[in-house]
Design a protein around this motif. Structure first.
Motif, mmCIF file in Angstrom:
data_model
loop_
_atom_site.group_PDB
_atom_site.id
_atom_site.type_symbol
_atom_site.label_atom_id
_atom_site.label_comp_id
_atom_site.label_asym_id
_atom_site.label_seq_id
_atom_site.Cartn_x
_atom_site.Cartn_y
_atom_site.Cartn_z
ATOM 1 N N HIS A 291 5.931 -14.985 -7.131
ATOM 2 C CA HIS A 291 6.773 -13.912 -6.593
ATOM 3 C C HIS A 291 6.389 -12.544 -7.155
ATOM 4 O O HIS A 291 6.663 -11.514 -6.541
ATOM 5 N N ARG A 292 5.733 -12.523 -8.345
ATOM 6 C CA ARG A 292 5.404 -11.226 -8.963
ATOM 7 C C ARG A 292 4.188 -10.558 -8.318
ATOM 8 O O ARG A 292 3.853 -9.425 -8.649
ATOM 9 N N ARG A 293 3.532 -11.283 -7.363
ATOM 10 C CA ARG A 293 2.476 -10.596 -6.583
ATOM 11 C C ARG A 293 3.073 -9.397 -5.852
ATOM 12 O O ARG A 293 2.402 -8.401 -5.614
ATOM 13 N N LEU A 294 4.340 -9.531 -5.471
ATOM 14 C CA LEU A 294 4.986 -8.415 -4.755
ATOM 15 C C LEU A 294 5.092 -7.189 -5.659
ATOM 16 O O LEU A 294 4.857 -6.058 -5.218
ATOM 17 N N SER A 295 5.468 -7.407 -6.928
ATOM 18 C CA SER A 295 5.555 -6.287 -7.871
ATOM 19 C C SER A 295 4.169 -5.680 -8.089
ATOM 20 O O SER A 295 4.014 -4.458 -8.194
ATOM 21 N N TYR A 296 3.171 -6.548 -8.168
ATOM 22 C CA TYR A 296 1.800 -6.097 -8.414
ATOM 23 C C TYR A 296 1.314 -5.217 -7.249
ATOM 24 O O TYR A 296 0.742 -4.136 -7.454
ATOM 25 N N LEU A 297 1.602 -5.673 -6.024
ATOM 26 C CA LEU A 297 1.185 -4.894 -4.842
ATOM 27 C C LEU A 297 1.902 -3.544 -4.810
ATOM 28 O O LEU A 297 1.323 -2.526 -4.427
ATOM 29 N N ARG A 298 3.148 -3.553 -5.241
ATOM 30 C CA ARG A 298 3.916 -2.303 -5.275
ATOM 31 C C ARG A 298 3.289 -1.335 -6.289
ATOM 32 O O ARG A 298 3.180 -0.138 -6.035
ATOM 33 N N THR A 299 2.852 -1.887 -7.428
ATOM 34 C CA THR A 299 2.178 -1.050 -8.435
ATOM 35 C C THR A 299 0.895 -0.446 -7.858
ATOM 36 O O THR A 299 0.644 0.758 -7.987
ATOM 37 N N LEU A 300 0.101 -1.297 -7.201
ATOM 38 C CA LEU A 300 -1.157 -0.787 -6.619
ATOM 39 C C LEU A 300 -0.882 0.349 -5.640
ATOM 40 O O LEU A 300 -1.567 1.368 -5.630
ATOM 41 N N GLU A 301 0.112 0.140 -4.820
ATOM 42 C CA GLU A 301 0.505 1.142 -3.816
ATOM 43 C C GLU A 301 0.807 2.486 -4.486
ATOM 44 O O GLU A 301 0.446 3.546 -3.975
ATOM 45 N N LYS A 302 1.428 2.416 -5.671
ATOM 46 C CA LYS A 302 1.834 3.654 -6.356
ATOM 47 C C LYS A 302 0.667 4.311 -7.091
ATOM 48 O O LYS A 302 0.608 5.528 -7.167
ATOM 49 N N VAL A 303 -0.238 3.519 -7.672
ATOM 50 C CA VAL A 303 -1.190 4.132 -8.611
ATOM 51 C C VAL A 303 -2.642 4.179 -8.126
ATOM 52 O O VAL A 303 -3.481 4.769 -8.805
ATOM 53 N N LEU A 304 -2.939 3.581 -6.963
ATOM 54 C CA LEU A 304 -4.311 3.656 -6.438
ATOM 55 C C LEU A 304 -4.393 4.785 -5.415
ATOM 56 O O LEU A 304 -3.603 4.840 -4.464
ATOM 57 N N LYS A 305 -5.350 5.690 -5.618
ATOM 58 C CA LYS A 305 -5.502 6.819 -4.685
ATOM 59 C C LYS A 305 -5.887 6.322 -3.296
ATOM 60 O O LYS A 305 -6.651 5.349 -3.200
ATOM 61 N N PRO A 306 -5.468 6.978 -2.232
ATOM 62 C CA PRO A 306 -6.038 6.694 -0.910
ATOM 63 C C PRO A 306 -7.559 6.873 -1.002
ATOM 64 O O PRO A 306 -8.033 7.835 -1.597
ATOM 65 N N GLY A 307 -8.302 5.912 -0.481
ATOM 66 C CA GLY A 307 -9.766 5.958 -0.587
ATOM 67 C C GLY A 307 -10.272 5.392 -1.913
ATOM 68 O O GLY A 307 -11.481 5.249 -2.102
ATOM 69 N N GLY A 308 -9.359 5.047 -2.820
ATOM 70 C CA GLY A 308 -9.749 4.521 -4.132
ATOM 71 C C GLY A 308 -10.153 3.057 -4.060
ATOM 72 O O GLY A 308 -9.892 2.360 -3.078
ATOM 73 N N LEU A 309 -10.794 2.595 -5.142
ATOM 74 C CA LEU A 309 -11.296 1.215 -5.182
ATOM 75 C C LEU A 309 -10.431 0.346 -6.085
ATOM 76 O O LEU A 309 -9.939 0.806 -7.124
ATOM 77 N N PHE A 310 -10.294 -0.912 -5.683
ATOM 78 C CA PHE A 310 -9.581 -1.895 -6.489
ATOM 79 C C PHE A 310 -10.506 -3.090 -6.703
ATOM 80 O O PHE A 310 -10.953 -3.717 -5.736
ATOM 81 N N GLY A 311 -10.801 -3.393 -7.962
ATOM 82 C CA GLY A 311 -11.627 -4.558 -8.279
ATOM 83 C C GLY A 311 -10.801 -5.575 -9.034
ATOM 84 O O GLY A 311 -9.946 -5.215 -9.856
ATOM 85 N N ILE A 312 -11.063 -6.847 -8.745
ATOM 86 C CA ILE A 312 -10.261 -7.890 -9.393
ATOM 87 C C ILE A 312 -11.126 -9.102 -9.705
ATOM 88 O O ILE A 312 -12.009 -9.465 -8.927
ATOM 89 N N CYS A 313 -10.847 -9.690 -10.856
ATOM 90 C CA CYS A 313 -11.576 -10.879 -11.294
ATOM 91 C C CYS A 313 -10.535 -11.950 -11.632
ATOM 92 O O CYS A 313 -9.611 -11.686 -12.415
ATOM 93 N N THR A 314 -10.645 -13.117 -11.004
ATOM 94 C CA THR A 314 -9.642 -14.176 -11.199
ATOM 95 C C THR A 314 -10.316 -15.541 -11.390
ATOM 96 O O THR A 314 -11.504 -15.701 -11.120
#
Ligand SMILES: C[S@@+](CC[C@H](N)C(=O)[O-])C[C@H]1O[C@@H](n2cnc3c(N)ncnc32)[C@H](O)[C@@H]1O
Length: 245
Positions: free
Chosen positions: A144-167
């Motif tokens: 369920h905390r993926r929703l919080s994580y997506l909300r964080t990304l929405e707030k702190v990633l610039k439009p046109g910005g990059l998001f990298g993830i390693c899982t």
């Protein structure tokens, strides 16, 4: 109290994981100390993830002045420091005060800041950022905390910005139970396995650029962090749509 907001629902679902297997919220005992205080633990490393070096070599990471990078769940800061060495104003943030103190003690290069904070529940200062990176934090979240994580990304990633993830890579490491089973059993099994399609689905509001195993490229001379049970993906946030209506 009756649930009336999304945050109340998320907090209530947190309560299902009362067995101590959720390592992504503040508890009295910090479970990460046991990991980071082991000299021989792989995460007690100063090397950057192999995929970061590869993305830089391929010209996928932004260049130019005043670039900013945020490392979510930075641990001891090995990837944060790598961003700083590439000329980024680099910020690492982590829930664990122990990790943040250790990361600060190791930082003697470039423009780097380490913050103690909960990326799911607290405001992150200094953004929005050109690049956001996460190595190994997201796969520890309860579903369920993926929703919080997506909300964080929405707030702190610039439009046109990059998001990298390693899982954790599906079939290599992490729990392969479905989300409902994990919620019902109230136990996280040390992290969740993701397929590349899972990552593309979870981050479907972003444009997928590339993804693959964490491995050393042929001919690469720089020492890097590579583990066969990890994979990484790179996404771009679309520029804001002009509202023509
Ligand atoms: C597996 S470690 C990875 C550390 C580092 N990224 C690395 O690869 O070396 C996961 C990290 O995520 C951090 N973390 C977990 N939940 C978090 C949260 N809600 N907010 C900030 N950091 C969190 C932990 O404290 C831990 O340092």
């Amino acid at each position: 109290m009756r649930i009336a907001t999304l945050d109340q629902l998320l907090d209530a679902l947190d309560g299902l994981f009362a067995d101590g297997s959720d390592w992504t919220r503040r508890e009295q005992d910090d479970p990460w100390i046991r990991i980071f205080s082991q000299d021989t633990h792989p995460l007690n490393s100063n090397l950057p993830d192999a995929n970061l070096v590869s993305w830089l070599r391929q010209g996928l990471l932004p260049s130019g002045e005043a670039r900013t990078a945020l490392d979510l769940g930075c641990g001891l800061g090995r990837n944060t420091r790598w961003f700083a060495r590439q000329g980024y104003q680099a910020t690492g943030i982590d829930l664990s005060a122990y990790a943040v103190n250790q990361a600060q003690a190791r930082s003697n290069e470039g423009d780097v800041t380490f913050l103690e904070g909960d990326v799911l529940r607290e405001h992150i200062s200094g953004g929005p950022f050109d690049v956001i990176y996460d190595s190994g934090c997201f796969h520890h979240l309860p579903p369920h905390r993926r929703l919080s994580y997506l909300r964080t990304l929405e707030k702190v990633l610039k439009p046109g910005g990059l998001f990298g993830i390693c899982t954790f890579a599906w079939g290599q490491m992490g729990s392969e139970e479905d989300d409902v089973t994990l919620l019902r059993q109230g136990h996280l099994e040390g992290g969740i396995a993701y397929t590349m399609d899972d990552l593309r689905q979870v981050f479907s509001s972003l444009e997928f650029l590339e993804g693959g195993a964490l491995q050393v490229e042929s001919g690469q001379t720089e020492e890097v962090f590579d583990m066969p049970f990890l994979h990484a993906a790179l996404f771009r946030r679309p520029q804001e749509q002009q509202d023509g209506s």
